[in-house]
Design a protein around this motif. Sequence first.
Motif, PDB file in Angstrom:
ATOM      1  N   ASN A 201       0.847  -1.172   0.000  1.00  0.00           N
ATOM      2  CA  ASN A 201       0.000   0.000   0.000  1.00  0.00           C
ATOM      3  C   ASN A 201       0.894   1.237   0.000  1.00  0.00           C
ATOM      4  O   ASN A 201       2.115   1.136   0.142  1.00  0.00           O
ATOM      5  N   LEU A 202       0.293   2.393  -0.159  1.00  0.00           N
ATOM      6  CA  LEU A 202       0.998   3.664  -0.055  1.00  0.00           C
ATOM      7  C   LEU A 202       0.357   4.473   1.065  1.00  0.00           C
ATOM      8  O   LEU A 202      -0.857   4.410   1.277  1.00  0.00           O
ATOM      9  N   ALA A 203       1.166   5.233   1.791  1.00  0.00           N
ATOM     10  CA  ALA A 203       0.652   6.038   2.900  1.00  0.00           C
ATOM     11  C   ALA A 203       1.328   7.398   2.892  1.00  0.00           C
ATOM     12  O   ALA A 203       2.441   7.555   2.378  1.00  0.00           O
ATOM     13  N   ASN A 204       0.648   8.363   3.498  1.00  0.00           N
ATOM     14  CA  ASN A 204       1.217   9.709   3.600  1.00  0.00           C
ATOM     15  C   ASN A 204       2.252   9.796   4.713  1.00  0.00           C
ATOM     16  O   ASN A 204       3.249  10.514   4.584  1.00  0.00           O
ATOM     17  N   SER A 205       2.006   9.088   5.803  1.00  0.00           N
ATOM     18  CA  SER A 205       2.942   9.114   6.927  1.00  0.00           C
ATOM     19  C   SER A 205       2.702   7.896   7.801  1.00  0.00           C
ATOM     20  O   SER A 205       1.606   7.307   7.786  1.00  0.00           O
ATOM     21  N   VAL A 206       3.707   7.553   8.591  1.00  0.00           N
ATOM     22  CA  VAL A 206       3.563   6.447   9.531  1.00  0.00           C
ATOM     23  C   VAL A 206       2.511   6.791  10.580  1.00  0.00           C
ATOM     24  O   VAL A 206       1.663   5.962  10.935  1.00  0.00           O
ATOM     25  N   ALA A 207       2.551   8.003  11.076  1.00  0.00           N
ATOM     26  CA  ALA A 207       1.615   8.414  12.124  1.00  0.00           C
ATOM     27  C   ALA A 207       0.175   8.316  11.649  1.00  0.00           C
ATOM     28  O   ALA A 207      -0.705   7.841  12.389  1.00  0.00           O
ATOM     29  N   GLU A 208      -0.080   8.741  10.414  1.00  0.00           N
ATOM     30  CA  GLU A 208      -1.437   8.685   9.882  1.00  0.00           C
ATOM     31  C   GLU A 208      -1.897   7.244   9.720  1.00  0.00           C
ATOM     32  O   GLU A 208      -3.018   6.899  10.079  1.00  0.00           O
ATOM     33  N   PHE A 209      -1.032   6.384   9.176  1.00  0.00           N
ATOM     34  CA  PHE A 209      -1.376   4.975   8.985  1.00  0.00           C
ATOM     35  C   PHE A 209      -1.619   4.310  10.343  1.00  0.00           C
ATOM     36  O   PHE A 209      -2.571   3.537  10.505  1.00  0.00           O
ATOM     37  N   LYS A 210      -0.766   4.608  11.300  1.00  0.00           N
ATOM     38  CA  LYS A 210      -0.887   4.029  12.641  1.00  0.00           C
ATOM     39  C   LYS A 210      -2.230   4.386  13.261  1.00  0.00           C
ATOM     40  O   LYS A 210      -2.914   3.531  13.842  1.00  0.00           O
ATOM     41  N   ALA A 211      -2.633   5.644  13.137  1.00  0.00           N
ATOM     42  CA  ALA A 211      -3.907   6.089  13.703  1.00  0.00           C
ATOM     43  C   ALA A 211      -5.082   5.444  12.977  1.00  0.00           C
ATOM     44  O   ALA A 211      -6.045   4.984  13.621  1.00  0.00           O
ATOM     45  N   GLU A 212      -5.026   5.379  11.649  1.00  0.00           N
ATOM     46  CA  GLU A 212      -6.125   4.810  10.871  1.00  0.00           C
ATOM     47  C   GLU A 212      -6.327   3.329  11.161  1.00  0.00           C
ATOM     48  O   GLU A 212      -7.445   2.816  11.065  1.00  0.00           O
ATOM     49  N   HIS A 213      -5.243   2.627  11.506  1.00  0.00           N
ATOM     50  CA  HIS A 213      -5.330   1.188  11.731  1.00  0.00           C
ATOM     51  C   HIS A 213      -5.297   0.828  13.218  1.00  0.00           C
ATOM     52  O   HIS A 213      -5.168  -0.354  13.566  1.00  0.00           O
ATOM     53  N   SER A 214      -5.398   1.835  14.085  1.00  0.00           N
ATOM     54  CA  SER A 214      -5.464   1.622  15.543  1.00  0.00           C
ATOM     55  C   SER A 214      -4.314   0.761  16.053  1.00  0.00           C
ATOM     56  O   SER A 214      -4.516  -0.188  16.834  1.00  0.00           O
ATOM     57  N   LEU A 215      -3.108   1.086  15.617  1.00  0.00           N
ATOM     58  CA  LEU A 215      -1.927   0.348  16.059  1.00  0.00           C
ATOM     59  C   LEU A 215      -1.359   0.962  17.327  1.00  0.00           C
ATOM     60  O   LEU A 215      -1.280   2.186  17.459  1.00  0.00           O
ATOM     61  N   SER A 216      -0.958   0.117  18.245  1.00  0.00           N
ATOM     62  CA  SER A 216      -0.208   0.596  19.397  1.00  0.00           C
ATOM     63  C   SER A 216       1.213   0.913  18.956  1.00  0.00           C
ATOM     64  O   SER A 216       1.583   0.720  17.785  1.00  0.00           O
ATOM     65  N   ASP A 217       2.024   1.402  19.869  1.00  0.00           N
ATOM     66  CA  ASP A 217       3.447   1.452  19.592  1.00  0.00           C
ATOM     67  C   ASP A 217       3.933   0.032  19.335  1.00  0.00           C
ATOM     68  O   ASP A 217       3.319  -0.946  19.793  1.00  0.00           O
ATOM     69  N   ASP A 218       5.013  -0.100  18.610  1.00  0.00           N
ATOM     70  CA  ASP A 218       5.571  -1.427  18.370  1.00  0.00           C
ATOM     71  C   ASP A 218       5.807  -2.131  19.703  1.00  0.00           C
ATOM     72  O   ASP A 218       6.268  -1.517  20.674  1.00  0.00           O
ATOM     73  N   ALA A 219       5.490  -3.416  19.763  1.00  0.00           N
ATOM     74  CA  ALA A 219       5.605  -4.157  21.020  1.00  0.00           C
ATOM     75  C   ALA A 219       7.025  -4.115  21.584  1.00  0.00           C
ATOM     76  O   ALA A 219       7.214  -4.153  22.805  1.00  0.00           O
ATOM     77  N   ARG A 220       8.020  -4.010  20.722  1.00  0.00           N
ATOM     78  CA  ARG A 220       9.401  -3.939  21.194  1.00  0.00           C
ATOM     79  C   ARG A 220       9.669  -2.620  21.920  1.00  0.00           C
ATOM     80  O   ARG A 220      10.491  -2.571  22.847  1.00  0.00           O
ATOM     81  N   ASP A 221       8.976  -1.562  21.524  1.00  0.00           N
ATOM     82  CA  ASP A 221       9.183  -0.234  22.098  1.00  0.00           C
ATOM     83  C   ASP A 221       8.136   0.132  23.139  1.00  0.00           C
ATOM     84  O   ASP A 221       8.233   1.178  23.780  1.00  0.00           O
ATOM     85  N   LEU A 222       7.133  -0.705  23.292  1.00  0.00           N
ATOM     86  CA  LEU A 222       5.997  -0.395  24.149  1.00  0.00           C
ATOM     87  C   LEU A 222       6.440  -0.190  25.601  1.00  0.00           C
ATOM     88  O   LEU A 222       7.265  -0.936  26.132  1.00  0.00           O
ATOM     89  N   LYS A 223       5.874   0.828  26.249  1.00  0.00           N
ATOM     90  CA  LYS A 223       6.177   1.122  27.650  1.00  0.00           C
ATOM     91  C   LYS A 223       5.173   0.397  28.554  1.00  0.00           C
ATOM     92  O   LYS A 223       4.014   0.209  28.197  1.00  0.00           O
ATOM     93  N   LEU A 224       5.627   0.031  29.739  1.00  0.00           N
ATOM     94  CA  LEU A 224       4.793  -0.707  30.675  1.00  0.00           C
ATOM     95  C   LEU A 224       3.521   0.047  31.017  1.00  0.00           C
ATOM     96  O   LEU A 224       2.432  -0.545  31.054  1.00  0.00           O
ATOM     97  N   ASP A 225       3.616   1.332  31.245  1.00  0.00           N
ATOM     98  CA  ASP A 225       2.429   2.106  31.607  1.00  0.00           C
ATOM     99  C   ASP A 225       1.385   2.087  30.486  1.00  0.00           C
ATOM    100  O   ASP A 225       0.173   2.001  30.755  1.00  0.00           O
ATOM    101  N   ASP A 226       1.849   2.162  29.235  1.00  0.00           N
ATOM    102  CA  ASP A 226       0.909   2.115  28.107  1.00  0.00           C
ATOM    103  C   ASP A 226       0.275   0.733  27.991  1.00  0.00           C
ATOM    104  O   ASP A 226      -0.913   0.602  27.659  1.00  0.00           O
ATOM    105  N   PHE A 227       1.071  -0.302  28.258  1.00  0.00           N
ATOM    106  CA  PHE A 227       0.545  -1.673  28.225  1.00  0.00           C
ATOM    107  C   PHE A 227      -0.524  -1.856  29.295  1.00  0.00           C
ATOM    108  O   PHE A 227      -1.610  -2.382  29.021  1.00  0.00           O
ATOM    109  N   LYS A 228      -0.239  -1.389  30.477  1.00  0.00           N
ATOM    110  CA  LYS A 228      -1.218  -1.490  31.565  1.00  0.00           C
ATOM    111  C   LYS A 228      -2.495  -0.734  31.219  1.00  0.00           C
ATOM    112  O   LYS A 228      -3.613  -1.207  31.461  1.00  0.00           O
ATOM    113  N   ALA A 229      -2.339   0.447  30.657  1.00  0.00           N
ATOM    114  CA  ALA A 229      -3.507   1.259  30.305  1.00  0.00           C
ATOM    115  C   ALA A 229      -4.375   0.557  29.272  1.00  0.00           C
ATOM    116  O   ALA A 229      -5.613   0.651  29.313  1.00  0.00           O
ATOM    117  N   SER A 230      -3.755  -0.151  28.330  1.00  0.00           N
ATOM    118  CA  SER A 230      -4.510  -0.863  27.294  1.00  0.00           C
ATOM    119  C   SER A 230      -5.315  -2.022  27.864  1.00  0.00           C
ATOM    120  O   SER A 230      -6.340  -2.417  27.303  1.00  0.00           O
TER     121      SER A 230
END
Length: 260
Positions: A117-146
């Motif tokens: 596919n083609l996208a305008n930006s990573v941030a836009e694609f991430k928001a449109e597809h409801s992606l969390s931060d990458d699991a490798r970079d994910l912070k504990l507080d964000d994981f708990k909140a989810s």
Amino acid sequence: MPELPEVENYKVYIDSTALHQRIVAMDCRDSRLLKLSQSDFETHLIDQEFKATQRIGKYLFIETTGEKLLVIHFGMTGRPNYYKSEDDRPKYGHIQLTFENGFHFAFENKRKFGWWNLANSVAEFKAEHSLSDDARDLKLDDFKASLKNRKTDIKKILMDQSVAAGVGNWMADEILYQAKIHPAKKVEDMSTEVIERVFEAMKTVIEVAIEKDAHYSDFPEHFLMHFRKEDATCFHTGAKIEKMKVGGRTTYFSPEWQEL
């Protein structure tokens, strides 16, 4: 299916082969693998170069010198292939780019579940597809909140890409085995300590898998992947591995090691 570790390896491969070369041609043998028309891809890729790559979960983003990002999802069997001779084009290399230096970049996709596919930006694609931060970079507080106010099985939650982008079926099984958590345990019944244990197991499994280039045979001997099949023997207890369905996905676990 390629999950986070496999796609990370594909990222490294592309970084070491296909960057900073002008694209002069594109060939696609099956337009179903393209989310847009081939002419759209040609407009935004021909005469451009791959500048850099970024991965979020199972998605690989390739920044180009043009206005658009190339987005690749590898599906069940997708993989990149870089080669010199047209004669070396892989049998299932359904999409091929040709570079000015004469080399080629193919998207192998035997079962045709992957796509471009083609996208305008990573941030836009991430928001449109409801992606969390990458699991490798994910912070504990964000994981708990989810996980807050969730009332379903922990395995199903782990595979939710809005919670831990990149975790798929085998990784979820491995994470829960390492954390000693039954895959059907309800998130609402998990203490903070247990949630933290799952998070740490996730980070460990990710790093081990990346370090070992996702070669399962090289994983530590106590990893479930060595005996992830029904009636195999649990490393820790000697009991039989069992199989069940969780969230519609085949799940392997050790009932004595991962008590419900």
